[in-house]
Design a protein around this motif. Structure first.
Motif, short mmCIF file in Angstrom:
data_model
loop_
_atom_site.label_atom_id
_atom_site.label_comp_id
_atom_site.label_asym_id
_atom_site.label_seq_id
_atom_site.Cartn_x
_atom_site.Cartn_y
_atom_site.Cartn_z
N CYS A 343 0.82 -1.22 0.00
CA CYS A 343 0.00 0.00 0.00
C CYS A 343 0.85 1.26 0.00
CB CYS A 343 -0.96 -0.01 1.19
SG CYS A 343 -2.40 -1.08 0.90
N ALA A 344 2.03 1.20 0.59
CA ALA A 344 2.93 2.35 0.57
C ALA A 344 3.46 2.57 -0.85
CB ALA A 344 4.08 2.15 1.54
N VAL A 345 3.84 1.49 -1.52
CA VAL A 345 4.37 1.59 -2.89
C VAL A 345 3.32 2.18 -3.83
CG1 VAL A 345 5.14 0.25 -4.89
CG2 VAL A 345 6.03 -0.27 -2.61
N TYR A 346 2.08 1.78 -3.65
CA TYR A 346 1.00 2.24 -4.55
C TYR A 346 0.23 3.43 -3.97
CZ TYR A 346 1.94 -1.76 -7.51
OH TYR A 346 2.55 -2.66 -8.35
N HIS A 347 0.72 4.01 -2.89
CA HIS A 347 0.13 5.21 -2.30
C HIS A 347 -1.35 5.01 -1.96
CE1 HIS A 347 3.74 7.55 -3.41
NE2 HIS A 347 3.74 6.80 -4.51
N ALA A 348 -1.71 3.81 -1.54
CA ALA A 348 -3.11 3.47 -1.34
C ALA A 348 -3.85 4.43 -0.41
CB ALA A 348 -3.23 2.04 -0.81
N ASP A 349 -3.21 4.80 0.70
CA ASP A 349 -3.89 5.65 1.68
C ASP A 349 -3.36 7.08 1.67
OD1 ASP A 349 -1.40 5.14 2.68
OD2 ASP A 349 -2.06 4.48 4.66
N ASP A 350 -2.74 7.47 0.57
CA ASP A 350 -2.15 8.81 0.45
C ASP A 350 -3.07 9.69 -0.40
OD1 ASP A 350 -0.61 11.06 0.14
OD2 ASP A 350 1.20 10.02 -0.52
N GLU A 351 -4.08 10.26 0.26
CA GLU A 351 -5.06 11.07 -0.48
C GLU A 351 -4.42 12.33 -1.07
OE1 GLU A 351 -7.83 10.04 -1.42
OE2 GLU A 351 -8.04 8.27 -0.14
N ALA A 352 -3.39 12.85 -0.43
CA ALA A 352 -2.70 14.02 -0.97
C ALA A 352 -2.07 13.67 -2.32
CB ALA A 352 -1.63 14.50 0.01
N TYR A 353 -1.54 12.47 -2.42
CA TYR A 353 -0.96 11.99 -3.68
C TYR A 353 -2.04 11.91 -4.75
CZ TYR A 353 1.34 8.65 -6.90
OH TYR A 353 1.88 8.03 -8.00
N TYR A 354 -3.16 11.31 -4.42
CA TYR A 354 -4.21 11.11 -5.42
C TYR A 354 -4.99 12.38 -5.74
CZ TYR A 354 -3.30 6.18 -5.93
OH TYR A 354 -2.69 4.98 -6.22
N ARG A 355 -4.87 13.39 -4.91
CA ARG A 355 -5.47 14.68 -5.28
C ARG A 355 -4.73 15.30 -6.46
NH1 ARG A 355 -6.72 15.25 0.33
NH2 ARG A 355 -4.70 16.22 0.80
N ARG A 356 -3.54 14.83 -6.74
CA ARG A 356 -2.76 15.31 -7.89
C ARG A 356 -3.03 14.47 -9.13
NH1 ARG A 356 3.23 15.00 -6.21
NH2 ARG A 356 3.48 16.11 -8.21
N VAL A 357 -3.90 13.47 -9.00
CA VAL A 357 -4.21 12.56 -10.11
C VAL A 357 -5.60 12.84 -10.64
CG1 VAL A 357 -4.50 10.14 -10.78
CG2 VAL A 357 -2.69 10.77 -9.16
N HIS A 358 -5.68 13.08 -11.92
CA HIS A 358 -6.97 13.33 -12.58
C HIS A 358 -7.42 12.01 -13.21
CE1 HIS A 358 -6.50 17.82 -12.43
NE2 HIS A 358 -5.23 17.45 -12.36
N PHE A 359 -8.34 11.33 -12.54
CA PHE A 359 -8.75 10.01 -12.98
C PHE A 359 -9.52 10.05 -14.30
CE2 PHE A 359 -8.31 9.32 -8.35
CZ PHE A 359 -7.36 8.31 -8.39
N TRP A 360 -9.27 9.05 -15.13
CA TRP A 360 -9.97 8.95 -16.41
C TRP A 360 -11.47 9.14 -16.21
CZ3 TRP A 360 -7.36 3.77 -18.27
CH2 TRP A 360 -6.10 4.06 -18.82
N THR A 361 -12.02 10.04 -16.99
CA THR A 361 -13.45 10.32 -16.98
C THR A 361 -13.90 10.49 -18.42
OG1 THR A 361 -13.18 11.51 -14.88
CG2 THR A 361 -15.24 11.85 -16.07
N THR A 362 -15.00 9.86 -18.77
CA THR A 362 -15.47 9.92 -20.15
C THR A 362 -15.83 11.36 -20.55
OG1 THR A 362 -16.51 7.77 -19.75
CG2 THR A 362 -17.08 8.92 -21.80
#
Length: 391
Positions: A343-362
């Motif tokens: 989970c650390a490698v994939y940033h599973a619980d790192d919401e700050a990390y995923y706030r920088r990710v724009h997830f695919w949206t149609t």
């Protein structure tokens, strides 16, 4: 779309789309489809459309089997159809022959708009309460305040480079756009119309005058700018990849030295002694999050809901995440992974990390960034544009 584990999942192409068919009970489709009110006895069968690696039954790897335990517990026989792309997933769901699908964000809104999936009653999925909050009620899996599925996992589209060939170490997508001539013929990019969003994200940060606020909400002028950037990049691209194994091979052999990737690919390449590194650039990145959606015409709605709850239960979600190579959706899954560092490698619980990710949206005509004075371009227009870009 994504084949994240070609060594374990018997899928030749490296694009992987898993759709599990488990039904939501005969809804009417679209925003008007009714959500299920209760879960009764299973119908004895469930038909899934799935990304390879998401519904493993031990046939690819004896250690990877979460289908047979589900069948034993519920009495629901699992029939899995592996699809290779999001487009294939959408087409299969239109037939009404499948109950559930693990759709990525470049397919979800298309399925909702077509009325092929129904809203999901999350109260009937007990494990939903432990799903990371950053995956709930997102533009790619909800509509009008209703969830249209149960989040499964997520990951970012990273910038990977050969540390022995690329210097200085890049921290920006500039390296594959404006800086692409430096690596002519050895740049690689993801082979899909949704990659247009990567160019839009770069332009959002570097050309603010274009007014891009969301890389999936592009009016005609903004789309034209992204297409122009990608056509310019095209002359320096050695290969567009969708096959996971081919990208690993290309970076190992030096045919590719810089381009988009996923964390699991970077991990695999490193394990095979390729001198690669991967980074989330300063502009942020696009990314993917898969959602188990229920057909509006599901023939086996009770088995469908039982599957939704099972596949995101802590232990099973951990098994899938490790096998596939992604961050699990269930927060409790991190306690169940065989690798304590997963989970650390994939940033599973790192919401700050995923706030920088724009997830695919149609992409849809109604601008996802809230604009109402202009019509945005839709996925069909992006598909035509992608054909033009690749020539």
């Amino acid at each position: 779309m994504r084949n994240a584990n070609p060594w374990k999942a018997a899928v030749a192409a490296g694009v992987l789309l898993l759709a599990v068919a488990c039904g939501s009970g005969g809804g009417t489709g679209g925003g008007g489809a009714a959500e299920q009110k209760s879960v009764g006895k299973g119908e004895g069968r469930i038909d899934l459309i799935a990304w390879a690696g998401y519904a493993e039954d031990g046939s690819n790897d004896p250690k990877a089997d979460w289908v047979h335990p589900f069948e034993k517990q519920t009495g629901c026989k699992v029939n899995t159809k592996i699809a290779g792309t999001s487009d294939e997933m959408v087409s299969l769901m239109k037939t009404g022959q499948y109950d559930t699908v693990s759709a990525s964000g470049d397919a979800t809104l298309r399925l909702i708009a077509a009325g092929d999936v129904a809203p999901v009653n999350t109260r009937l999925v007990p494990n939903y309460r432990d799903i990371f909050s950053g995956l709930k009620m997102r533009p790619f899996n909800s509509k009008n305040g209703k969830m249209y599925g149960i989040p499964h996992g997520r990951g970012a589209n990273l910038l990977m480079y050969r540390a022995d060939k690329v210097s200085p170490a890049p921290d920006s997508w500039k390296a594959v756009f404006d800086g692409a001539p430096k690596y002519s013929g050895k740049v690689t990019a993801y082979d899909s119309p949704i990659y247009i969003a990567d160019a839009a994200l770069y332009l959002m940060k570097t050309r603010p005058a274009l007014g891009i606020k969301d890389p999936y909400a592009l009016d005609r002028t903004q789309l034209d700018a992204a297409v122009a950037l990608l056509k310019k990049q095209r002359q320096y691209v050695g290969e567009y990849w969708s096959d996971y194994q081919k990208e690993v091979t290309a970076f190992k052999g030096g045919d590719s030295v810089i381009g988009t990737t996923w964390q699991v690919i970077a991990n695999t390449a490193t394990a095979q002694k390729a001198p690669v590194k991967a980074v989330l650039p300063k502009e942020g990145a696009t990314g993917w999050s898969d959602t188990w959606m229920v057909s509006a015409k599901a023939a086996h709605p009770n088995c469908a809901y039982k599957w939704l709850n099972w596949i995101v239960s802590p232990k099973v979600n951990a098994q899938v995440a490790e096998y596939f190579g992604e961050a699990p959706a269930n927060a409790k899954a991190c306690r169940e992974t065989a690798d304590p560092h997963h989970c650390a490698v994939y940033h599973a619980d790192d919401e700050a990390y995923y706030r920088r990710v724009h997830f695919w949206t149609t992409p849809v005509p109604q601008c996802l960034d809230g604009r109402t004075n202009v019509k945005c371009t839709d996925y069909a227009q992006w598909t035509r544009a992608w054909t033009e870009i690749k020539g």
